[in-house]
Design an enzyme around this catalytic site. Sequence first.
Site, short mmCIF file in Angstrom:
data_model
loop_
_atom_site.label_atom_id
_atom_site.label_comp_id
_atom_site.label_asym_id
_atom_site.label_seq_id
_atom_site.Cartn_x
_atom_site.Cartn_y
_atom_site.Cartn_z
N TYR A 142 0.82 -1.21 0.00
CA TYR A 142 0.00 0.00 0.00
C TYR A 142 0.85 1.27 0.00
O TYR A 142 0.46 2.29 -0.53
CB TYR A 142 -0.90 0.03 1.25
CG TYR A 142 -2.23 -0.63 1.10
CD1 TYR A 142 -2.34 -1.97 0.76
CD2 TYR A 142 -3.41 0.09 1.32
CE1 TYR A 142 -3.57 -2.58 0.64
CE2 TYR A 142 -4.64 -0.51 1.20
CZ TYR A 142 -4.72 -1.84 0.86
OH TYR A 142 -5.95 -2.43 0.74
N LYS A 189 2.56 -15.48 1.98
CA LYS A 189 2.82 -16.18 0.72
C LYS A 189 4.32 -16.45 0.70
O LYS A 189 5.05 -15.99 -0.20
CB LYS A 189 2.34 -15.30 -0.46
CG LYS A 189 2.40 -15.97 -1.81
CD LYS A 189 1.34 -17.04 -2.02
CE LYS A 189 1.54 -17.74 -3.34
NZ LYS A 189 0.71 -18.94 -3.52
N ASP A 221 -3.49 -18.28 -0.32
CA ASP A 221 -4.43 -18.98 -1.21
C ASP A 221 -5.14 -20.12 -0.47
O ASP A 221 -6.34 -20.35 -0.66
CB ASP A 221 -3.74 -19.47 -2.50
CG ASP A 221 -2.38 -20.11 -2.28
OD1 ASP A 221 -1.89 -20.12 -1.13
OD2 ASP A 221 -1.80 -20.62 -3.26
N ASP A 245 -6.57 -6.93 3.91
CA ASP A 245 -7.68 -6.23 3.26
C ASP A 245 -8.60 -7.26 2.60
O ASP A 245 -9.82 -7.24 2.78
CB ASP A 245 -7.13 -5.26 2.21
CG ASP A 245 -8.22 -4.53 1.47
OD1 ASP A 245 -9.16 -4.07 2.14
OD2 ASP A 245 -8.15 -4.44 0.23
N ASP A 249 -12.59 -8.74 3.99
CA ASP A 249 -13.84 -8.67 3.22
C ASP A 249 -14.44 -10.06 3.07
O ASP A 249 -15.66 -10.24 3.09
CB ASP A 249 -13.61 -8.07 1.83
CG ASP A 249 -13.87 -6.57 1.79
OD1 ASP A 249 -13.66 -5.92 2.83
OD2 ASP A 249 -14.29 -6.06 0.73
C1 IPM Z 1 -10.50 -1.09 3.94
C2 IPM Z 1 -10.67 -0.41 2.60
C3 IPM Z 1 -9.49 0.50 2.34
C4 IPM Z 1 -8.24 -0.37 2.29
C5 IPM Z 1 -9.63 1.36 1.06
C6 IPM Z 1 -10.88 2.20 1.07
C7 IPM Z 1 -8.41 2.21 0.82
O1 IPM Z 1 -10.86 -1.35 1.60
O2 IPM Z 1 -10.39 -0.37 4.96
O3 IPM Z 1 -10.49 -2.31 3.98
O4 IPM Z 1 -7.94 -0.97 1.26
O5 IPM Z 1 -7.57 -0.44 3.32
MG MG Z 2 -11.02 -3.35 2.30
#
Ligand code: IPM
Ligand code: MG
Length: 372
Positions: A142, A189, A221, A245, A249
């Site tokens: 990042y 990884k 993976d 990240d 999700d």
């Molecule tokens: C998160 C989001 C952020 C990230 C984005 C909005 C930059 O996806 O907080 O998970 O990738 O960290």
């Molecule tokens: Mg995110």
Amino acid sequence: MKLKIALLGGDGIGPEVLAQSVKCLKAVEETFNHQFSYEEAPVGAVAISNTGDPLPEDTLKRCKASDAILFGAIGALEYDYNPEAVVRPEQGLLKLRKELGLFANIRPVKVFSSLVGNSLLPKKVISGTDLVIYRELTGGIYFGKKTLSADGTMASDLCEYFEGEISRIAHMAFKAAKRRRRKLTLVDKANVLETSRLWRKVVTEISGSYPEVKLECLFIDNAVVQMMMNPKQFDVILTDNMFGDILSDQGSVIIGSIGLLPSASVGNENAMFEPFHGSYPQAKGKNIANPVASILSTAMLLQHFGLNEEADAVVKAVNKSFRKNVITKDILGSSKYGTDYVGDFISENITYSDEDLNLNDENIDLGKSTII
Ligand code: IPM
Ligand code: MG
């Protein structure tokens, strides 16, 4: 307790869900006799339109001067579909994390028993899932050097990690595992990436200081598959910025909606509380966004300051909204309740633990609560 809280609503549904959290914090202030003060500041696409900067100097100053930050969401469609934009809303969030030194992003993924039927995954796979992801937040790909060749045909993002960046979050994750079910899974990884091999080396060394915690290492993976097939096997997951990240999700699939997941981003001096979810621009202003992720982020804020009874009261009120089906459409398609109503219901139900009800439940069941 006195707390100065910076409110960064940001883009899309951010300000709407944040408003519900403020209702809850005000209810906590009243019920438990605290004094919180609030200061709003712009960030993201909204800030770009007004100042050209996704994180104006003044916003950063206010955040540094506050005890905690509540963050809404960031991102706007016009930027998602314009890869050539040089200034982007997300840069505001990334700069904020970096400037405030918020190196640890703590993301709990815990199944709510009353919503267990809500996931696409079978009940027997997900029920009882209670894991927490420790995602490194201020390093890695990042923040590494980014390049784009002059002719626009080659791009690169550097992924760099220093030992110190790994060890500070690793200690935090091991301590959490020690308090929990004493298992830590490092996700990396290491069969391909040098940075991952450094993570493995540092984390394995540190594990020697936590003999009661069992360390396991998984490749990313494999980890995503394991998380879908048997999420109960995980206790604390430790991982880098990018893998964290993605994996977090994925956790929303277990829970059933990304609108339910809160997080805390902490450093040595500052702390920010933000939902997992993005700005969901399609829902902006429609009063349909789920405010629970933001409200549970306030529970994490309260916990951060040792206000555990207060945090419990918020979580209890959220659970009651689930039991009473006072939930938004992302959880129950036929729901007639909007963001505001759910926020009112939860904030009105924040009470001392021995007072379970302060609303007429029969009226709520009939959709005739006195709070609308
Ligand atoms: C998160 C989001 C952020 C990230 C984005 C909005 C930059 O996806 O907080 O998970 O990738 O960290
Ligand atoms: Mg995110």
